[in-house]
Structures are given as structure tokens and as C-alpha cells.
Motif scaffolding. Sequence first.
Motif, PDB file in Angstrom:
ATOM      1  N   LYS A   1       0.819  -1.225   0.000  1.00  0.00           N
ATOM      2  CA  LYS A   1       0.000   0.000   0.000  1.00  0.00           C
ATOM      3  C   LYS A   1       0.854   1.277   0.000  1.00  0.00           C
ATOM      4  O   LYS A   1       0.343   2.383  -0.221  1.00  0.00           O
ATOM      5  CB  LYS A   1      -0.927  -0.008   1.210  1.00  0.00           C
ATOM      6  N   LEU A   2       2.088   1.146   0.304  1.00  0.00           N
ATOM      7  CA  LEU A   2       2.929   2.338   0.376  1.00  0.00           C
ATOM      8  C   LEU A   2       3.022   3.019  -1.009  1.00  0.00           C
ATOM      9  O   LEU A   2       3.137   2.342  -2.026  1.00  0.00           O
ATOM     10  CB  LEU A   2       4.329   1.955   0.867  1.00  0.00           C
ATOM     11  N   PRO A   3       2.999   4.383  -1.024  1.00  0.00           N
ATOM     12  CA  PRO A   3       3.110   5.110  -2.317  1.00  0.00           C
ATOM     13  C   PRO A   3       4.529   5.038  -2.850  1.00  0.00           C
ATOM     14  O   PRO A   3       5.468   4.715  -2.104  1.00  0.00           O
ATOM     15  CB  PRO A   3       2.735   6.552  -1.940  1.00  0.00           C
ATOM     16  N   PRO A   4       4.689   5.339  -4.114  1.00  0.00           N
ATOM     17  CA  PRO A   4       6.060   5.288  -4.697  1.00  0.00           C
ATOM     18  C   PRO A   4       7.014   6.241  -3.999  1.00  0.00           C
ATOM     19  O   PRO A   4       8.165   5.917  -3.764  1.00  0.00           O
ATOM     20  CB  PRO A   4       5.837   5.697  -6.150  1.00  0.00           C
ATOM     21  N   GLU A   5       6.482   7.440  -3.627  1.00  0.00           N
ATOM     22  CA  GLU A   5       7.323   8.401  -2.935  1.00  0.00           C
ATOM     23  C   GLU A   5       6.865   8.473  -1.494  1.00  0.00           C
ATOM     24  O   GLU A   5       5.726   8.794  -1.204  1.00  0.00           O
ATOM     25  CB  GLU A   5       7.227   9.780  -3.600  1.00  0.00           C
ATOM     26  N   LEU A   6       7.736   8.173  -0.565  1.00  0.00           N
ATOM     27  CA  LEU A   6       7.392   8.092   0.855  1.00  0.00           C
ATOM     28  C   LEU A   6       7.502   9.453   1.513  1.00  0.00           C
ATOM     29  O   LEU A   6       8.439  10.222   1.255  1.00  0.00           O
ATOM     30  CB  LEU A   6       8.333   7.094   1.555  1.00  0.00           C
ATOM     31  N   ASN A   7       6.527   9.727   2.398  1.00  0.00           N
ATOM     32  CA  ASN A   7       6.510  10.959   3.181  1.00  0.00           C
ATOM     33  C   ASN A   7       6.541  10.569   4.642  1.00  0.00           C
ATOM     34  O   ASN A   7       5.670   9.847   5.116  1.00  0.00           O
ATOM     35  CB  ASN A   7       5.257  11.772   2.856  1.00  0.00           C
ATOM     36  N   LEU A   8       7.534  11.018   5.395  1.00  0.00           N
ATOM     37  CA  LEU A   8       7.701  10.589   6.789  1.00  0.00           C
ATOM     38  C   LEU A   8       6.515  10.998   7.636  1.00  0.00           C
ATOM     39  O   LEU A   8       6.037  10.207   8.472  1.00  0.00           O
ATOM     40  CB  LEU A   8       8.997  11.206   7.334  1.00  0.00           C
ATOM     41  N   LYS A   9       6.025  12.180   7.446  1.00  0.00           N
ATOM     42  CA  LYS A   9       4.912  12.621   8.279  1.00  0.00           C
ATOM     43  C   LYS A   9       3.676  11.759   8.046  1.00  0.00           C
ATOM     44  O   LYS A   9       2.988  11.363   8.980  1.00  0.00           O
ATOM     45  CB  LYS A   9       4.625  14.098   7.973  1.00  0.00           C
ATOM     46  N   GLU A  10       3.392  11.497   6.788  1.00  0.00           N
ATOM     47  CA  GLU A  10       2.225  10.649   6.477  1.00  0.00           C
ATOM     48  C   GLU A  10       2.414   9.236   7.039  1.00  0.00           C
ATOM     49  O   GLU A  10       1.463   8.608   7.530  1.00  0.00           O
ATOM     50  CB  GLU A  10       2.034  10.597   4.958  1.00  0.00           C
ATOM     51  N   LEU A  11       3.631   8.740   6.963  1.00  0.00           N
ATOM     52  CA  LEU A  11       3.886   7.379   7.494  1.00  0.00           C
ATOM     53  C   LEU A  11       3.677   7.322   9.003  1.00  0.00           C
ATOM     54  O   LEU A  11       3.109   6.382   9.551  1.00  0.00           O
ATOM     55  CB  LEU A  11       5.323   6.939   7.156  1.00  0.00           C
ATOM     56  N   GLU A  12       4.109   8.378   9.701  1.00  0.00           N
ATOM     57  CA  GLU A  12       3.927   8.395  11.149  1.00  0.00           C
ATOM     58  C   GLU A  12       2.450   8.472  11.516  1.00  0.00           C
ATOM     59  O   GLU A  12       1.987   7.851  12.474  1.00  0.00           O
ATOM     60  CB  GLU A  12       4.690   9.568  11.740  1.00  0.00           C
ATOM     61  N   GLU A  13       1.700   9.270  10.761  1.00  0.00           N
ATOM     62  CA  GLU A  13       0.250   9.360  11.033  1.00  0.00           C
ATOM     63  C   GLU A  13      -0.432   8.013  10.801  1.00  0.00           C
ATOM     64  O   GLU A  13      -1.290   7.600  11.574  1.00  0.00           O
ATOM     65  CB  GLU A  13      -0.358  10.447  10.119  1.00  0.00           C
ATOM     66  N   TYR A  14       0.003   7.346   9.716  1.00  0.00           N
ATOM     67  CA  TYR A  14      -0.626   6.039   9.425  1.00  0.00           C
ATOM     68  C   TYR A  14      -0.248   4.998  10.482  1.00  0.00           C
ATOM     69  O   TYR A  14      -1.044   4.156  10.890  1.00  0.00           O
ATOM     70  CB  TYR A  14      -0.186   5.563   8.041  1.00  0.00           C
ATOM     71  N   ARG A  15       0.978   5.106  10.947  1.00  0.00           N
ATOM     72  CA  ARG A  15       1.409   4.184  12.004  1.00  0.00           C
ATOM     73  C   ARG A  15       0.602   4.405  13.278  1.00  0.00           C
ATOM     74  O   ARG A  15       0.182   3.467  13.941  1.00  0.00           O
ATOM     75  CB  ARG A  15       2.903   4.412  12.277  1.00  0.00           C
ATOM     76  N   ASP A  16       0.343   5.672  13.640  1.00  0.00           N
ATOM     77  CA  ASP A  16      -0.437   5.970  14.850  1.00  0.00           C
ATOM     78  C   ASP A  16      -1.852   5.435  14.723  1.00  0.00           C
ATOM     79  O   ASP A  16      -2.454   4.968  15.701  1.00  0.00           O
ATOM     80  CB  ASP A  16      -0.453   7.483  15.091  1.00  0.00           C
ATOM     81  N   LYS A  17      -2.368   5.511  13.524  1.00  0.00           N
ATOM     82  CA  LYS A  17      -3.722   4.990  13.291  1.00  0.00           C
ATOM     83  C   LYS A  17      -3.777   3.471  13.545  1.00  0.00           C
ATOM     84  O   LYS A  17      -4.689   2.964  14.188  1.00  0.00           O
ATOM     85  CB  LYS A  17      -4.140   5.298  11.849  1.00  0.00           C
ATOM     86  N   LEU A  18      -2.789   2.766  13.012  1.00  0.00           N
ATOM     87  CA  LEU A  18      -2.743   1.310  13.229  1.00  0.00           C
ATOM     88  C   LEU A  18      -2.581   0.958  14.710  1.00  0.00           C
ATOM     89  O   LEU A  18      -3.171  -0.007  15.213  1.00  0.00           O
ATOM     90  CB  LEU A  18      -1.583   0.700  12.422  1.00  0.00           C
ATOM     91  N   LYS A  19      -1.797   1.752  15.437  1.00  0.00           N
ATOM     92  CA  LYS A  19      -1.618   1.505  16.861  1.00  0.00           C
ATOM     93  C   LYS A  19      -2.926   1.681  17.616  1.00  0.00           C
ATOM     94  O   LYS A  19      -3.238   0.923  18.547  1.00  0.00           O
ATOM     95  CB  LYS A  19      -0.554   2.436  17.418  1.00  0.00           C
ATOM     96  N   ARG A  20      -3.704   2.739  17.233  1.00  0.00           N
ATOM     97  CA  ARG A  20      -4.986   2.965  17.900  1.00  0.00           C
ATOM     98  C   ARG A  20      -5.928   1.782  17.651  1.00  0.00           C
ATOM     99  O   ARG A  20      -6.661   1.341  18.545  1.00  0.00           O
ATOM    100  CB  ARG A  20      -5.609   4.290  17.395  1.00  0.00           C
ATOM    101  N   GLN A  21      -5.923   1.304  16.406  1.00  0.00           N
ATOM    102  CA  GLN A  21      -6.782   0.144  16.084  1.00  0.00           C
ATOM    103  C   GLN A  21      -6.365  -1.091  16.907  1.00  0.00           C
ATOM    104  O   GLN A  21      -7.206  -1.815  17.427  1.00  0.00           O
ATOM    105  CB  GLN A  21      -6.668  -0.177  14.589  1.00  0.00           C
ATOM    106  N   GLN A  22      -5.056  -1.285  17.004  1.00  0.00           N
ATOM    107  CA  GLN A  22      -4.569  -2.461  17.766  1.00  0.00           C
ATOM    108  C   GLN A  22      -4.913  -2.333  19.240  1.00  0.00           C
ATOM    109  O   GLN A  22      -5.358  -3.299  19.888  1.00  0.00           O
ATOM    110  CB  GLN A  22      -3.061  -2.610  17.576  1.00  0.00           C
ATOM    111  N   ALA A  23      -4.733  -1.125  19.788  1.00  0.00           N
ATOM    112  CA  ALA A  23      -4.984  -0.906  21.217  1.00  0.00           C
ATOM    113  C   ALA A  23      -6.447  -1.116  21.545  1.00  0.00           C
ATOM    114  O   ALA A  23      -6.795  -1.702  22.577  1.00  0.00           O
ATOM    115  CB  ALA A  23      -4.526   0.503  21.617  1.00  0.00           C
ATOM    116  N   ALA A  24      -7.317  -0.676  20.663  1.00  0.00           N
ATOM    117  CA  ALA A  24      -8.760  -0.848  20.916  1.00  0.00           C
ATOM    118  C   ALA A  24      -9.138  -2.325  20.974  1.00  0.00           C
ATOM    119  O   ALA A  24      -9.896  -2.758  21.847  1.00  0.00           O
ATOM    120  CB  ALA A  24      -9.542  -0.117  19.813  1.00  0.00           C
ATOM    121  N   GLU A  25      -8.635  -3.113  20.069  1.00  0.00           N
ATOM    122  CA  GLU A  25      -8.990  -4.545  20.040  1.00  0.00           C
ATOM    123  C   GLU A  25      -8.384  -5.286  21.236  1.00  0.00           C
ATOM    124  O   GLU A  25      -9.032  -6.124  21.855  1.00  0.00           O
ATOM    125  CB  GLU A  25      -8.499  -5.173  18.726  1.00  0.00           C
TER     126      GLU A  25
END
Length: 914
Positions: free
Chosen positions: A76-100
Motif C-alpha cells: 500500500k505504500l506510495p512510490p514516494e514516501l513521506n515521513l509525516k504521512e507514514l507516522e500518522e498512518y502508524r499511529d492509526k494502526l496503533k490505535r486500532q490495535q490498542a482498541a482490540e
Amino acid sequence: MQKIKSLMTRQGLKSPQESMADLSPVENLRIPSKEELRELREQPIDPLAEQEIIDSIEEIYFSNDSFDMVQHELEKLPPELNLKELEEYRDKLKRQQAAELERVTALQTNLQLAAVICTNARRQLSVAKEGFTEASLGLLANQRRRQLLTVKCVFFFFITSLLLTFKHYSCISELNSKLQDTLEQIEEQLDVALSKTCKHFDVSHYTKVQMAYTLLGKTQTAMDQLHMHFTQAIHNTVFQVVLGYVELCAGNADTKFQKMQYKDLCTHITLDSYIPCLTDLCKALWEVMLSYHRTMQWHEKHDKQESTPIPESDELLVDRSYVKKKLEHGLTRIWQDVQLKVKAYILGTDMSNFKYDDFIVVLDVISRLMQVGEEFCGSKSEVLQESIKRQSINYFKNYHRARLEELRMFLENETWELCPVKSNFNIAQLHEFKFMGQCRSPSVSPSRQTVTSTSPAQEELSLFQQYIQEGNPFEMHIEHKDEETEDVLASNGYESDELEKSVYQDYDSDSDVPEELKQDYVDEQTGDVPVKSVSRETIRSRKKSDYNLSKSNAPILTNTTLNVIRLVGKYMQMMNILKPIAFDVIHCVSQLFDYYLYAVYTFFGRNDMYESSGLGLISSRLRTTLNRIQESLIDMEAVGENVGVHGPTEDRKEKVPSPHLSQLVVLTNSGTLYGLAQRVVATESLVFLAEQFESLQSHLDTMMPAAKKPFLQQFYSQTVSTASELRKPIYWIVAAKAIDYEQMLLMMAGVKWDIREIMSQHNVYVDVLLKEFEQFNTRLGDVSRHVRIPLPVSNVLWEHCIRLANRTLVEGYANVKKCSNEGRALMQLDFQQFLMKLEKLTDLRPIPDKEFVETYIKAYYLTENDMEQFIKNHREYSMKQLANLVNVCLGSHINKKARQKLLAAIDDIDRPKR
């Protein structure tokens, strides 16, 4: 309720609340504290926010376990990586994991709490049920039963007084009659209950029955009935056991067997079912005897418990005395019934065709049953002993006859080859003799189907003590065969390859001589070392006559010998189990040895030239033994010898035909020294067998009845001890043919003895004779490469050869027509040369018959008077040899008148022999 609490207190019971307070939580599970539960409930939970987070999770994450989420996110990663976007997406996954995970953790905590609460609740309910409900209800039930019995007692006393007061009224009489009928029914039911204790004794059941009879005042009647029931139980038990096997083997629904008498029924048992039926029969009878034994124990214990200082009534004392005597007398009566039933079973079948292993099992079972009888009532079981003795003698006669025929077959097919066994072989390694190492058996049968063995600790207890609660001394089980682990044979007769190589080394080599023998001789008394050491030549000479196949000196025996030893072990097993037939068995054991000895003599030692040799090869004891064996054991009519001379056919049944040597055994080939290897194996295997018999003498002596012990002593002193004496006649045949004595006589006849000069050179015939001995020595070494020639054997062979050679020399000197003093000196020179060279070939000392030759040569110098005395004292010389002395000396120092006188003296000596 207060009364129930007081009862529970007296009984040591706790209240439900106290019981619950004692409970601890389930192991490995912890109940959360109140603070933890309160904190768990007070945690703020936003269901909407949590649900929103969960709904944001992609569906693919819920698809299956094989889903690779890492690969999915990387794709799913885009061809050009953006660190800020990656960190936001990582935080989202952590929230999903923590909730479950929060939901899973909460659910796990709740489940653990529920499990703890349920488990503790169940335990508390169980304790409450056992400690309060059941105990309380039990007390109430017992109290209710007590009240009912109290009421019944009141009614019984009322009815009794009513009957006594108003018995003259008809209605009361009818009531009394009905009550009497009821009492009889009660007694009948009690009698049935009493009969049930004869097979399976139950303490509680028997106590109630005895208490009932005591209340009825019929203790003595109960004991009479009990013995009748035991007798009936024995009869019914054995009948049902045997009937079951008979009907099973008959294979039809015919009911004729049920109407048969027990004795007749026993005759229908088949051979295949005989042992299982006997085992079940003994097991069932054991149960009856065990019940009687436990009955006696109950009365002994009951009498001790009721023994009090308070004086007992005369009636009670009489009852106890009657019961005690009745039980004691019943022991012998019951055991006699058991013996008679088993006797009928034993004699109901002809066991003569049983296999040996099966018959041993039968003896084993009966032996164990007799042990039960001895412990039960101290009986020697004469009935059982006599019945099994009859069957054993009948069986053993047929069995022994077949074994003798089998032994004859073995001997006639025996090629007398060496049976390779280990150097440490002894009969204790054979499973047939394992019983000798046991102070008490059940004996070990070759089929390994034996009575269950017991440990040493159990052996100290009686069978009734061992099996009083459970088990049965007649339980059968299959053990592993000892034959499978028995290892007495050596590979190709050698202990190792190195040993096999060593047997062919040169006898002149001293590499196998121990170092202590190479050292100087030290006197054991003084410790002094002589000046002269024992030379290597002396050491080598000590070995000349021992032609060993290997250093291990393994026993020399054949397959037939091993079979005879095994057979003796089987005979002794039978004797060990059933001592009343010990003499019959030992007599048969002696016949096995007799037949083996007679066969070896017949095959290798019988020769008509013994008497003419004058060597005394067969002693009077050995001759007597051989004649006895031939008259008592050998059936000469079977081979067409002396037809009609022997007794009737009945006597011949106890005899065996004389065996014949196998045609594969050749005894006429000079290249093999006339079958010396076979002769050594045969003779030494007999000597080995005799040694094994010697080792068994003490054991046989303990089994032999005192009145028959002279037979055993005579067998050992006159038969077993003569085995080694067969070496002389057997090896004499080899010695007589191994050297050409006739050639030496012819060469001696060509020597001129009336010479006038003293010679310094011996005659050629001496060298020829010595050459013959050297060749003989070489051929002995060749034979020893195949069969070890023990020292006693080589000594006998050398002794025979030397004796025959010396006697040939005397015979040659006796053929001399003319001889001068110088000729007699030449005779001495020849003989001394012969002795000197011969001593290097053999270590046999002293040289046999050396004096026989020297004395004859020196006799030429005797005067008339000395010659007459010589003739009277030396009867070992033949008439011809003595006459030659006189004739040769005529004209030198004996005149014609003296010659006639001396010849007359020789004739007088010879006359008694005619």
C-alpha cells in the motif's frame, strides 16, 4: 434445629458457614480484590469512539489466518514516501490495535473471574451437601429406624405375653402357628444366607447371619448347617467346573453329562482341556477353603472381643466350646473331601501320552495344592500323593521308555563331532537345572507355564496370608522362555578369533608359557632359589603330551551328551516336585548313563584281543559293570543274538536294543589314526558326563529314600566311576595299529646276537621304531588341530604305544636262538638308545614297562638257582619267553640237567592256566 446443631457438634461436623470459610480459591486462579474490581468498573470507556476505531479496520484483516499483513501494508505504500504521512498512518494502526487488545483483555479478565466464582461455589455446595445435608438426613434416618424398632419390640413383647396368657383360646393358637411358620421361613432364609458364605466369605454378611442365629438361640444348629453347606459347596463346585469343560469340549447341547456321577464325568475330560480344568478346579476349591479359613478367623476374633471379666452363662460357654471343636474337626473333613474330588479327577484320565512340559505343570499344580492342604490342616495329603504317584509311575515308565529309544536313535546317528561350548560351561547354565538354585519352587517347567511366582518376602508368609484378600495361588501366567536367553554354545568352538589363531602355533614355541614358569623355581617352604633354573627344554617337554585345541580347555562333549544332560535335568525336575517316585526316577537316570556308557564301549572299545595282550585293559569292576548293563538293559534278541536265551517278552519291554555305530564314522583309516578324533570325542564326552553326574550326587542323595540309598552309592562307585576306565580299551585299539610292531619283529629277527665284540653302535631297528614314534607324535598333533587331546588321553595313548613297543622288544629278544654276552650287551645298548630318544618325544614318566625289558635282558646272566627263582617270581612273562632264557643260556652257565629242571618248573607254572 438446636438439637440437630448439638448432634453435629458431637459428631465433629461444621456448619455450612464454617465449612465455606475454610475453603480456599482454586489453585492457579486468583480472585481480584475489591479495589481492582472497582477500578475496573470505574475506567472510562467511550463505546462510540471504540466502535468507530474498530470499524475503521479493513475487512481483509478479518479474512483468515494465512493473511500476511506486513506484505499487505508494504504494498500500500506510495512510490514516494513521506515521513509525516507514514507516522500518522502508524499511529492509526496503533490505535486500532490498542482498541482490540483492550476488549480482549477485558473479556479474559471477566472470564477468569467467572471461572473462580463458579468453581468456589461448586466446592462450597459440595461441602455443604456432605457436611450438613447428608449427615443431617442420615441422623434423621437412623433415628427414625430406631423408633420403628423400638415400636416393634414393644409389639413383640406384647404378642409374647398375649400368647402365654391366652394360649388356651383357638385364635391365639392359630396366631402362634402362623408366627411359627414365619419363624421357619426366617430360618430358611437365614440358611440360604449362611450357604452363601461358603464360596465368597463376607465379614459383614456373616456377622449379621451369626447375630440372627444367636438371637434365635440356635448357634450350634447354625454350625452344623454351615459344615453341611461347605460339603455341598465342594461337591457342587467341582461338578460345575468339570461339567462346563466337558460340555464345552463335547460341542453339543446333549444334557446326558448333567446326569452323570462326578467320577464318571471326569473320564470325559480331553487332553487339551485337562490342565485348564485342573487349574480352575483348584482355584474354585481354594475359594471354598479360604472361606472356611476366614470363618475360623471370624470366630477367633469374635470370641476375643466378647471375652470380659464378667462371668458368662453356662449356655454361652457350651456354645463357644461346641463351635470351636466343630470348626477344628471340620478342617480335616473338608480337606479330605477336597482330596477325594481331586483324586477322582487325577485318576479319571490316562496321562501316559501327555507332553513332558504339560505333565510337569500338572505335578506343579498338585504340589501347590498339597502345600495348601498342609497349611490348611497340617495334612500330608496321602490321598493326593498316592493318586499322583500312580499316575507318575505309569507316565514315567512310558516316558522313559520313549527317551531310551530316542537316545538310541541319537547314538546311532551321532557322528561324534565336537559340540562347541564355552569354556566356562556347566549344567547350572541350562534351564532344566534352574530349580536347583531355588530353595523352594513352584518348579520351572520348560513350557514356562507355571504357578505365579512369589518374592522372597512373600515366601515367608503362608498362602492363606498372601491371598487372604485377593488373588489366587493357582493363577497361571506365561513367562518368557529361559531357552531364549540361554547361551552355552561358542562360535565354532572358539572364544575369539585370536584364540583360534593361537591353537595352530608350534608346540616348541614358549610364547604361551606364563612368565612365572620361565622364571627360576623358588622353594615355597624356604624361599631359596636353586642354582639351576628350569630349562626351556623342560618346559617344552611338559607340554608334549597335552595336545590342546585351545587354551580355554572347553569341555569335550557331543550333541547327544548335551541332550542326555538336559534329560537328566527334566527327570530331576519331576523328582523335585514329586519325591515319592524319587527312586524310580533315579533308577531311570542311572539307565541313561548305563546306556551311554555301553554304547561308547560297543562302538569304540569292544575287541577280542584284550585278553591276549596281557595288559589288563579292562578291570574286573568295569567288566562286571558292562555285563550287568548287558543283562539288565540290553535286548540282545532284537539284534538276533542269543535268540531264545533271554526271558519272556514282558521282561524285554524294560530293555533296549544294542545301538549300532553310524556308517558315517570310519574307524579303519590310518590317516586319521583310526578315527582317533571320534574316539576322543566319544570317550571324553562320557567322562564329562560322569563328572556332571558326580556333581549331582549330593542333590540326588537328599531326594533318595533312606532304604534305597545303597543303590545310589553302588551306582556311583561301580558305574559312574568306571567311565574314565574306558580310555584304556578304546585308545589301545589306536595304539595297537598306529605303530608297525610286526615290522620291528622282522627286523630284530635279522640281527646277529652271538657276536664276540662289544658294539658301540645300536641296531637299525631302534631307529625305525623311533621314526614310527615320531610319526605318531606328528599325527597326534594333526588330530589335535580338530579336537583337543587332553593330557590324560595323550598319556594313555603314549603308555599303550610304549608298552606294546617294550613287549615287542621282549618278544623279539625271546626269538633269539643264539646269544653271547656281547650280544646281551648290545640288547642293553639298543634299549638304552630307544629310551634316550623316546624321552625327548614324551614327558610320560616313568617310561611304562621299562623294568619289564631290562629285567628280561639281565635275566640272561642268572645262575641256575637264581634262574629257577626268577621263573617262579616273574609270571608276567610268557612260557615261550621264559623257555627262551633257559635255552639260550644252555652251554654257557646252564647244563642240560639244569635245563630240564628249569623247563619243568616253567611247565608247572603254566599248567594251572590250561
